[in-house]
Design a protein around this motif. Sequence first.
Motif, PDB file in Angstrom:
ATOM      1  N   GLN A 106       0.858  -1.185   0.000  1.00 44.49           N
ATOM      2  CA  GLN A 106       0.000   0.000   0.000  1.00 44.49           C
ATOM      3  C   GLN A 106       0.889   1.228   0.000  1.00 44.49           C
ATOM      4  O   GLN A 106       1.714   1.400   0.910  1.00 44.49           O
ATOM      5  CB  GLN A 106      -0.911   0.002   1.233  1.00 44.49           C
ATOM      6  N   MET A 107       0.708   2.073  -1.004  1.00 42.96           N
ATOM      7  CA  MET A 107       1.551   3.255  -1.152  1.00 42.96           C
ATOM      8  C   MET A 107       0.687   4.496  -1.053  1.00 42.96           C
ATOM      9  O   MET A 107      -0.209   4.702  -1.887  1.00 42.96           O
ATOM     10  CB  MET A 107       2.276   3.220  -2.501  1.00 42.96           C
ATOM     11  N   ASN A 108       0.922   5.303  -0.034  1.00 48.80           N
ATOM     12  CA  ASN A 108       0.183   6.536   0.197  1.00 48.80           C
ATOM     13  C   ASN A 108       1.105   7.747   0.072  1.00 48.80           C
ATOM     14  O   ASN A 108       2.334   7.607   0.114  1.00 48.80           O
ATOM     15  CB  ASN A 108      -0.459   6.507   1.587  1.00 48.80           C
ATOM     16  N   SER A 109       0.517   8.908  -0.055  1.00 48.58           N
ATOM     17  CA  SER A 109       1.274  10.173  -0.139  1.00 48.58           C
ATOM     18  C   SER A 109       2.397  10.068  -1.166  1.00 48.58           C
ATOM     19  O   SER A 109       3.551  10.418  -0.896  1.00 48.58           O
ATOM     20  CB  SER A 109       1.844  10.538   1.236  1.00 48.58           C
ATOM     21  N   LEU A 110       2.050   9.594  -2.336  1.00 48.71           N
ATOM     22  CA  LEU A 110       3.063   9.361  -3.360  1.00 48.71           C
ATOM     23  C   LEU A 110       3.682  10.667  -3.848  1.00 48.71           C
ATOM     24  O   LEU A 110       3.010  11.707  -3.934  1.00 48.71           O
ATOM     25  CB  LEU A 110       2.456   8.578  -4.528  1.00 48.71           C
ATOM     26  N   LYS A 111       4.969  10.579  -4.166  1.00 54.68           N
ATOM     27  CA  LYS A 111       5.744  11.730  -4.617  1.00 54.68           C
ATOM     28  C   LYS A 111       6.319  11.434  -6.008  1.00 54.68           C
ATOM     29  O   LYS A 111       6.494  10.259  -6.358  1.00 54.68           O
ATOM     30  CB  LYS A 111       6.903  11.990  -3.648  1.00 54.68           C
ATOM     31  N   PRO A 112       6.650  12.445  -6.764  1.00 55.52           N
ATOM     32  CA  PRO A 112       7.262  12.195  -8.077  1.00 55.52           C
ATOM     33  C   PRO A 112       8.514  11.316  -7.981  1.00 55.52           C
ATOM     34  O   PRO A 112       8.772  10.521  -8.895  1.00 55.52           O
ATOM     35  CB  PRO A 112       7.590  13.603  -8.569  1.00 55.52           C
ATOM     36  N   GLU A 113       9.252  11.436  -6.916  1.00 58.67           N
ATOM     37  CA  GLU A 113      10.472  10.621  -6.760  1.00 58.67           C
ATOM     38  C   GLU A 113      10.184   9.147  -6.471  1.00 58.67           C
ATOM     39  O   GLU A 113      11.105   8.335  -6.429  1.00 58.67           O
ATOM     40  CB  GLU A 113      11.396  11.189  -5.675  1.00 58.67           C
ATOM     41  N   ASP A 114       8.912   8.796  -6.291  1.00 58.36           N
ATOM     42  CA  ASP A 114       8.525   7.388  -6.161  1.00 58.36           C
ATOM     43  C   ASP A 114       8.355   6.725  -7.527  1.00 58.36           C
ATOM     44  O   ASP A 114       8.122   5.515  -7.593  1.00 58.36           O
ATOM     45  CB  ASP A 114       7.221   7.252  -5.371  1.00 58.36           C
ATOM     46  N   THR A 115       8.454   7.495  -8.583  1.00 60.97           N
ATOM     47  CA  THR A 115       8.334   6.940  -9.934  1.00 60.97           C
ATOM     48  C   THR A 115       9.450   5.929 -10.183  1.00 60.97           C
ATOM     49  O   THR A 115      10.630   6.245 -10.028  1.00 60.97           O
ATOM     50  CB  THR A 115       8.410   8.065 -10.978  1.00 60.97           C
ATOM     51  N   ALA A 116       9.051   4.707 -10.545  1.00 64.97           N
ATOM     52  CA  ALA A 116      10.022   3.626 -10.725  1.00 64.97           C
ATOM     53  C   ALA A 116       9.280   2.388 -11.213  1.00 64.97           C
ATOM     54  O   ALA A 116       8.053   2.351 -11.256  1.00 64.97           O
ATOM     55  CB  ALA A 116      10.728   3.310  -9.406  1.00 64.97           C
ATOM     56  N   ILE A 117      10.062   1.375 -11.562  1.00 66.29           N
ATOM     57  CA  ILE A 117       9.512   0.038 -11.756  1.00 66.29           C
ATOM     58  C   ILE A 117       9.602  -0.674 -10.412  1.00 66.29           C
ATOM     59  O   ILE A 117      10.660  -0.678  -9.780  1.00 66.29           O
ATOM     60  CB  ILE A 117      10.276  -0.742 -12.839  1.00 66.29           C
ATOM     61  N   TYR A 118       8.488  -1.241 -10.002  1.00 63.37           N
ATOM     62  CA  TYR A 118       8.393  -1.905  -8.713  1.00 63.37           C
ATOM     63  C   TYR A 118       8.389  -3.422  -8.920  1.00 63.37           C
ATOM     64  O   TYR A 118       7.672  -3.930  -9.783  1.00 63.37           O
ATOM     65  CB  TYR A 118       7.142  -1.460  -7.965  1.00 63.37           C
ATOM     66  N   TYR A 119       9.156  -4.107  -8.088  1.00 60.10           N
ATOM     67  CA  TYR A 119       9.310  -5.550  -8.168  1.00 60.10           C
ATOM     68  C   TYR A 119       9.013  -6.193  -6.828  1.00 60.10           C
ATOM     69  O   TYR A 119       9.337  -5.632  -5.781  1.00 60.10           O
ATOM     70  CB  TYR A 119      10.743  -5.931  -8.531  1.00 60.10           C
ATOM     71  N   CYS A 120       8.435  -7.391  -6.868  1.00 57.85           N
ATOM     72  CA  CYS A 120       8.382  -8.203  -5.666  1.00 57.85           C
ATOM     73  C   CYS A 120       9.322  -9.389  -5.857  1.00 57.85           C
ATOM     74  O   CYS A 120       9.673  -9.746  -6.988  1.00 57.85           O
ATOM     75  CB  CYS A 120       6.976  -8.662  -5.349  1.00 57.85           C
ATOM     76  N   ALA A 121       9.725  -9.958  -4.732  1.00 55.67           N
ATOM     77  CA  ALA A 121      10.677 -11.060  -4.780  1.00 55.67           C
ATOM     78  C   ALA A 121      10.554 -11.895  -3.520  1.00 55.67           C
ATOM     79  O   ALA A 121      10.148 -11.392  -2.464  1.00 55.67           O
ATOM     80  CB  ALA A 121      12.098 -10.524  -4.909  1.00 55.67           C
ATOM     81  N   THR A 122      10.913 -13.155  -3.629  1.00 52.09           N
ATOM     82  CA  THR A 122      10.868 -14.046  -2.473  1.00 52.09           C
ATOM     83  C   THR A 122      12.233 -14.143  -1.798  1.00 52.09           C
ATOM     84  O   THR A 122      13.259 -13.842  -2.397  1.00 52.09           O
ATOM     85  CB  THR A 122      10.432 -15.455  -2.888  1.00 52.09           C
ATOM     86  N   ASP A 123      12.184 -14.588  -0.538  1.00 53.22           N
ATOM     87  CA  ASP A 123      13.410 -14.829   0.230  1.00 53.22           C
ATOM     88  C   ASP A 123      14.240 -13.562   0.380  1.00 53.22           C
ATOM     89  O   ASP A 123      15.434 -13.524   0.045  1.00 53.22           O
ATOM     90  CB  ASP A 123      14.247 -15.944  -0.397  1.00 53.22           C
ATOM     91  N   CYS A 124      13.619 -12.493   0.858  1.00 53.98           N
ATOM     92  CA  CYS A 124      14.336 -11.271   1.159  1.00 53.98           C
ATOM     93  C   CYS A 124      15.018 -11.430   2.521  1.00 53.98           C
ATOM     94  O   CYS A 124      14.521 -12.123   3.405  1.00 53.98           O
ATOM     95  CB  CYS A 124      13.405 -10.067   1.161  1.00 53.98           C
ATOM     96  N   GLU A 125      16.142 -10.747   2.674  1.00 59.42           N
ATOM     97  CA  GLU A 125      16.851 -10.755   3.953  1.00 59.42           C
ATOM     98  C   GLU A 125      17.676  -9.486   4.067  1.00 59.42           C
ATOM     99  O   GLU A 125      18.098  -8.918   3.058  1.00 59.42           O
ATOM    100  CB  GLU A 125      17.742 -11.987   4.067  1.00 59.42           C
ATOM    101  N   VAL A 126      17.892  -9.069   5.288  1.00 60.09           N
ATOM    102  CA  VAL A 126      18.662  -7.860   5.537  1.00 60.09           C
ATOM    103  C   VAL A 126      20.110  -8.248   5.786  1.00 60.09           C
ATOM    104  O   VAL A 126      20.409  -9.017   6.708  1.00 60.09           O
ATOM    105  CB  VAL A 126      18.090  -7.075   6.729  1.00 60.09           C
ATOM    106  N   VAL A 127      20.998  -7.729   4.964  1.00 58.98           N
ATOM    107  CA  VAL A 127      22.426  -8.017   5.081  1.00 58.98           C
ATOM    108  C   VAL A 127      23.163  -6.686   5.176  1.00 58.98           C
ATOM    109  O   VAL A 127      23.114  -5.886   4.234  1.00 58.98           O
ATOM    110  CB  VAL A 127      22.939  -8.826   3.878  1.00 58.98           C
ATOM    111  N   GLY A 128      23.797  -6.461   6.308  1.00 55.35           N
ATOM    112  CA  GLY A 128      24.515  -5.203   6.475  1.00 55.35           C
ATOM    113  C   GLY A 128      23.619  -3.994   6.344  1.00 55.35           C
ATOM    114  O   GLY A 128      24.039  -2.945   5.828  1.00 55.35           O
TER     115      GLY A 128
END
Length: 123
Positions: A82-104
């Motif tokens: 859910q994307m609210n208060s969208l800004k011009p700088e949010d313009t992009a191609i959006y992707y989803c992906a499985t098995d995300c993890e935080v590294v560093g």
Amino acid sequence: QVKLVESGGGLVHPGGSLRLSCAASGFTLAYYDVGWFRQAPGKEREGLSCISSSGSITYSADSVKGRFTISRDDAANTVYLQMNSLKPEDTAIYYCATDCEVVGGILKVVGSWGQGIQVTVSS
């Protein structure tokens, strides 16, 4: 065939909202952590948010914190952004992906990617 399909993108005015969907086919998304990423023209891919298989939000980028919310509906085999208060700088191609993890402190992916969907924020 195993795949992820994003939908819900498009053109929206600044300040508007969109809800992106990431639907899985050929496998059960409920078993996976799932993340959202985006890539703007001329920029590197940016990790936005990651939700664990248990529904915990394990990562939220400062650039979207308080405006974007990740969630999942395992019965629908779908993860949302859910994307609210969208800004011009949010313009992009959006992707989803499985098995995300935080590294560093950075959101990474070790699983599969969707094909991406365009989001354009413009007046």
